[in-house]
Enzyme design. Structure first.
Site, short mmCIF file in Angstrom:
data_model
loop_
_atom_site.label_atom_id
_atom_site.label_comp_id
_atom_site.label_asym_id
_atom_site.label_seq_id
_atom_site.Cartn_x
_atom_site.Cartn_y
_atom_site.Cartn_z
CG ASP A 267 -1.97 1.10 1.12
OD1 ASP A 267 -3.02 0.83 0.50
OD2 ASP A 267 -1.73 2.21 1.64
CG ASP B 72 -3.37 3.71 -2.06
OD1 ASP B 72 -4.25 2.83 -1.85
OD2 ASP B 72 -3.06 4.57 -1.22
#
Length: 852
Positions: free
Chosen positions: A468, A511
């Site tokens: 992430d 993301d």
């Protein structure tokens, strides 16, 4: 019957008729003439006899002298076939006595009574009765008579039957003598006429025998011939005009069969789309069965100033022929304003796979036998032109046929190329993230499940990394989405450089990224994760005013050390990623023994929390508006699940995996659906209600029964409920799904496919299910302004749905610019944060000002 036989027979009949009529006509005229002449002669003879008797009597002849005179006259008349008889009347008999004479008939008595002459025509002769009337001189001898008395009657009879018989015999004899001569003359005339006609027929027969195809009409001519008769010359002139007209309108049956066969070849199948070049080559071969066609070429616009020129050959060309044809086609194409000047034209030759005799053409043939059709505007598939090199261009009829073929092929080839491109793009983007070109979430899970099964069979371990990006929201907020997209692309490219061949790298969403590391032990997995982290640290993305550095938090898990199934292993790695973030970000969450125990404890607790929430009814529906992009009106709301925890509403992405693992996902879906429909009934909501539905939920025995019960209790029309089929939990048997969906449609419900383009199943659903709506995967929509591929994909999906009569909903509409672009593209419906965020109140208005 032949014309000669007919003319001869007709001539004979006419001749016999002519002879018969002539004979009877002449006979009648002769009879009439003889009768009239006999009547006149009888009158003259009677008058002569009367005059002579008067003279004899006036001279004082004796009775004997008078009788001698009468006898001499009778004798003279008898020699000419005429009889003379004098009858004595009653007055004379009283004076001189009776004489021997024939008995008086009615006509004689009539004349004695009225004193008038009488003439009649008995059969075969004439009879004239001349009364002898007493005058003053007669009274001297006939004392008992008075003036005007009938003293006697002179009867003259003439029989001309023998005369007529002789005349008729002579006439018949002469006619019989003349008949053969006349018949011979008629036969000669008939022969001459028949010969002329037969010569004409032979000319027509020979001409017809030479015509085996429409092209042979070019060599057929009836002009410049003198057949000896004006009528035949005029007939041949008309035949020549007919041939000219036939040349203009006739179409060869082989050409018609060819056109029909070619139309059958225009059926677009998956095989055609897959091998579109082979398809065009087969069409060219089919055309060659009717008319020699050496080349077929097409022009496609693939960019603003970029064109592809595809040339298909029926035979391998010689190098000179290839260069001549290429130069001429370039010249033909360059004649179009758009394709000349700065336009870039890429040329591709397609040669027959089977080889063949080398094709050699001269410059004149190349120039004169090439025909092209160039459009003002590109059609479907970007096609702007098509052309052929064929000998048919010299024949007007075949030229018209070729024009028709070119017009049809223009559309067909364009459609095939368009579908080929759309299908290729869809198949690619069904497996790829369009922004980073990495595998997408759907494919990752398929490969993940496959790797678990393979590792179990092989008895080896593999690693899973969940990444992430740190502070990515700040990148978007500070520098804009375009900079954020470049950041994601740079990150993907950077990480790929440090992975091993065979490692699987995918964008999970937003993301978040995932990496599968086949056949690694924990130590190797940690080493690879460290290389990734170092590469990310060194990454720089240029933005206006400087550059952005990278950072990521990585969670690691190893099969089967940390879990023996895909879902648990993913949850473990995801938890470790959150642990890394909690520990300060930009580091690796490598699990210790304590972490393993803690993670499983957390996973168990989370699963228990979700089960309790379902049992206690703490799953609430939220509603996100769906707007008509053209009118701005809301047409419905999508129902989303939220888990209520204290004062917070947790999004489905945070707990849905645990619900599936705990086996309560179907109860959860039913609960949200029932609450949403009852809310719609309470608020008298009139729009559409979109409800997410797993295909496997349809297979539950009581699902449809419960659905019908809920709808009936709420008073909601089934046509206002739209079920969104997702791929979260698919059915292996597509036929079963088709049957279950058919029951939904039969009950009146509508159907949508969610996240279209995110997986292979989407295309199966589109092809086999009766869909009403299609929702475009949001990842394509959100980046469509900055990525041509995303924009092309959105446009392709929209066009595909439009052709299938399916309404399109664009997801993730998160800015005014994206909404305007979709509106200009013609996309009908939209959904996203800019239109409206999810809200717990059904019927909320679109804001149009939401931030992504």
């Amino acid at each position: 019957m032949r014309i000669r036989t007919f003319i001869l027979s007709a001539s004979a009949v006419v001749a016999l008729g002519f002879f018969g009529i002539s004979y009877f006509t002449v006979s009648h005229i002769l009879d009439h003439s003889v009768r009239e002449n006999a009547r006149a002669a009888s009158e003259v003879l009677a008058e002569t006899a009367f005059t002579g008797m008067v003279q004899v009597m006036s001279t004082g002849w004796s009775r004997k002298q008078a009788e001698a005179y009468i006898a001499s006259m009778q004798e003279a008349a008898g020699n000419s076939g005429t009889s003379l008889q004098i009858y004595r009347g009653p007055v004379t008999a009283a004076d001189y006595g009776e004489i021997a004479q024939p008995a008086l008939d009615a006509r004689l008595r009539e004349v004695f009574a009225n004193g008038r002459p009488l003439a009649e025509s008995p059969a075969g002769g004439v009879r004239h009765l001349r009364p002898l009337l007493a005058d003053a001189n007669c009274l001297r001898c006939h004392a008992g008579a008075k003036q005007g008395d009938v003293l006697g009657i002179i009867e003259v009879k003439q029989d001309f039957t023998p005369l007529l018989a002789r005349a008729r015999a002579a006439l018949l004899r002469w006619l019989l003598i003349a008949a053969p001569l006349l018949l011979a003359g008629a036969a000669l005339v008939v022969w001459r006429v028949n010969r002329r006609i037969e010569q004409s027929i032979e000319i027509v027969d020979a001409a017809v025998a030479e015509v085996g195809a429409v092209a042979d009409l070019r060599n057929l001519s009836f002009s410049g011939r003198d057949l000896g008769f004006e009528e035949l010359n005029r007939l041949f002139s008309h035949l020549g005009q007919l041939v000219e007209k036939l040349r203009a309108v006739a179409v060869d049956k082989d050409v018609l069969r060819f056109e029909i066969g070619l139309l059958e070849k225009f059926v677009i199948t998956s095989e055609v789309v897959r091998d579109w070049g082979d398809y065009i080559a087969r069409l060219l071969a089919e055309i060659n069965t009717v008319m020699p066609t050496h080349v077929l070429f097409s022009v496609f616009q693939v960019g603003d100033e970029v064109f592809d020129l595809e040339i298909f050959w029926s035979q391998p060309p010689s190098q000179a022929t290839r260069e001549m044809m290429e130069n001429h086609i370039r010249a033909v194409v360059a004649a179009d304003v758009r394709l000349s000047g700065l336009a870039q034209v890429s040329l591709h030759h397609h040669l027959p796979s089977g080889g063949g005799e080398e094709l050699v053409l001269d410059q004149r043939s190349v120039v004169l036998e090439t025909k092209a059709l160039i459009l003002d505007q590109p059609k479907i598939g970007g096609i702007v032109g098509i052309g052929v090199h064929a000998s048919a261009v010299h024949d007007e009829t075949l030229r018209l046929v070729m024009d028709s073929i070119l017009s049809t092929m223009l559309n067909v080839v364009g459609s095939v190329k368009a579908i080929h491109k759309y299908t290729h793009d869809m198949e690619y983007y069904a497996t790829r993230d369009p922004l980073t070109d990495l595998y997408n979430r759907r494919v990752f899970w398929e490969l993940f499940e496959y790797e678990v099964a393979r590792a179990k069979r092989g008895g080896y371990s593999f690693g899973l990394l969940v990444l992430d990006l740190d502070n990515f929201k700040l990148v978007n907020d500070s520098h804009g989405h375009a900079a954020g997209d470049r950041y994601l692309q740079t990150f993907a490219h950077t990480v790929k450089q440090v992975l091993r061949p065979g490692d699987i790298f995918a964008r999970y969403g937003g993301d978040e990224f995932v990496v599968l590391l086949p056949e690694v032990m924990p130590e190797m997995a940690a080493t690879i994760a460290q290389r990734m982290l170092a590469a990310t640290d060194a990454m720089r993305v240029e933005v206006p005013g400087g550059s952005i550095s990278g950072g990521a938090s990585i969670g690691m898990a190893v099969f089967p050390l940390h879990a023996d199934n895909a879902k648990d292993l993913f949850l473990f790695a995801d938890t470790m990623m959150y642990k890394a973030k909690s520990a300060g970000k930009n580091q690796i969450g490598a699990p210790s023994e304590e972490d393993v125990a803690a993670v499983f404890r957390d996973m168990t607790e989370t699963a228990a929390l979700v089960v309790n929430a379902v049992n206690e009814g703490r799953i609430e529906p939220f509603y996100q508006p769906i707007m008509d992009l053209q009118s701005g009106d809301l047409i419905g709301h999508e129902v989303l699940s939220r888990l209520v925890l204290e004062d917070k509403h947790i999004e489905a992405a945070r707990f849905i995996e645990y619900a599936e693992k705990a086996g309560v996902i179907h109860r959860l879906d039913t609960m949200v659906m029932e609450k949403a429909l009852r809310a719609a009934a309470v608020h008298e909501y009139g729009g559409l209600v979109f409800i997410n539905l797993s295909p496997r939920a349809l297979a539950l025995a009581d699902f449809l029964r419960n659905l019908k019960r809920i709808v009936a209790e709420c008073g909601i029309e089934p046509g206002r409920v739209v079920f969104e089929i997702t791929e979260r939990d698919t059915l292996k048997n597509m036929a079963t799904l088709e049957h279950l969906v058919a029951e939904l449609k039969l009950a009146g419900f509508k159907l949508a496919i969610d996240d279209f383009g995110s997986g292979f199943s989407s295309f199966q659903y589109l092809r086999r299910l009766p869909l009403d709506f299609l929702k475009i995967e949001g990842d394509f929509v959100v980046n469509m302004l900055d990525d041509e591929k995303d924009r092309a994909f959105v446009q392709s999906i929209h066009q595909l749905a439009l052709n299938l009569g399916i309404r399109v909903i664009a997801e993730h509409v998160e800015s005014r610019e994206v909404m305007e672009a979709l509106r200009e593209m013609g996309v009908e419906l939209g959904q996203g944060y800019y239109i409206g965020r999810p809200d717990k109140t059904l019927g909320g208005q679109a804001t149009g000002t939401g931030e992504a």
